[in-house]
Design an enzyme around this catalytic site. Structure first.
Site, PDB file in Angstrom:
ATOM      1  N   GLU A  93       0.831  -1.206   0.000  1.00 33.85           N
ATOM      2  CA  GLU A  93       0.000   0.000   0.000  1.00 33.85           C
ATOM      3  C   GLU A  93       0.866   1.257   0.000  1.00 33.85           C
ATOM      4  OE1 GLU A  93      -2.065  -2.966   2.881  1.00 33.85           O
ATOM      5  OE2 GLU A  93      -0.034  -2.502   2.216  1.00 33.85           O
ATOM      6  N   CYS A 122      -0.036   0.992   7.502  1.00 31.58           N
ATOM      7  CA  CYS A 122      -0.615   1.177   6.165  1.00 31.58           C
ATOM      8  C   CYS A 122      -2.001   1.804   6.253  1.00 31.58           C
ATOM      9  CB  CYS A 122      -0.673  -0.152   5.420  1.00 31.58           C
ATOM     10  SG  CYS A 122       0.954  -0.750   4.905  1.00 31.58           S
TER      11      CYS A 122
END
Length: 163
Positions: A93, A122
């Site tokens: 991500e 994330c």
């Protein structure tokens, strides 16, 4: 940028087919990772177009092995100072967000498809990126990342694997 609208003038590809394509894509991207324990791939989608992609890896100027052996198993590779509490792997991500920023592509309002549910770090980045929603296939044993997304108004939904 892949846009289904331009390839599908009759609009016969429905959202289920698009989601299946996006899920297949994240696993194909994850195959780019050299990780042995867990290969993770992510895409950002806006208006049915893939606008960003990323996978887990170490910084490009470092050894690309994402894990090291410890106590008979694999753990995420620590940073250079060997602090085992600091993960040396760039998560999919984060990799995707960084690539998009480098190319001046907005993350705001994107749907995120990722092979594995996100960790807390994330999730923080996804909240700051102002994404619309997150779809993941495999749940992570620690749910604090998903909890943060949901409490921030970003739906995080597990979807069925297509492989």
């Amino acid at each position: 940028m892949l846009n289904f609208e331009q390839y599908n003038e009759n609009k016969d590809i429905d959202l289920v087919d698009l989601q299946k394509f996006f899920l297949e894509t994240i696993f194909n991207i994850a195959d780019s990772s050299v990780a042995r324990r867990l290969k993770v791939g992510a895409i950002f989608v806006k208006n049915n177009s893939i606008v960003g992609m990323g996978y887990n890896h170490t910084p490009f100027d470092q050894d690309q092995s994402c894990q090291v052996q410890k106590d008979g198993g694999l753990i995420s590779k620590p940073w250079i100072n060997h602090d085992e509490n600091k993960d040396g792997v760039i998560h999919a991500e984060i990799d995707c967000i960084r690539r998009m920023k480098l190319n001046n592509i907005s993350t705001q309002g994107c749907s995120v498809y990722v092979t594995d549910s996100c960790c807390l770090d994330c999730a923080k980045e996804l909240v700051n990126a102002k994404v619309k929603e997150v779809f993941f296939v495999r749940p992570y044993r620690i749910t604090d990342g998903i909890d943060l997304l949901n409490s921030s108004g970003i739906p995080a939904k597990q979807v069925n694997n297509v492989k």
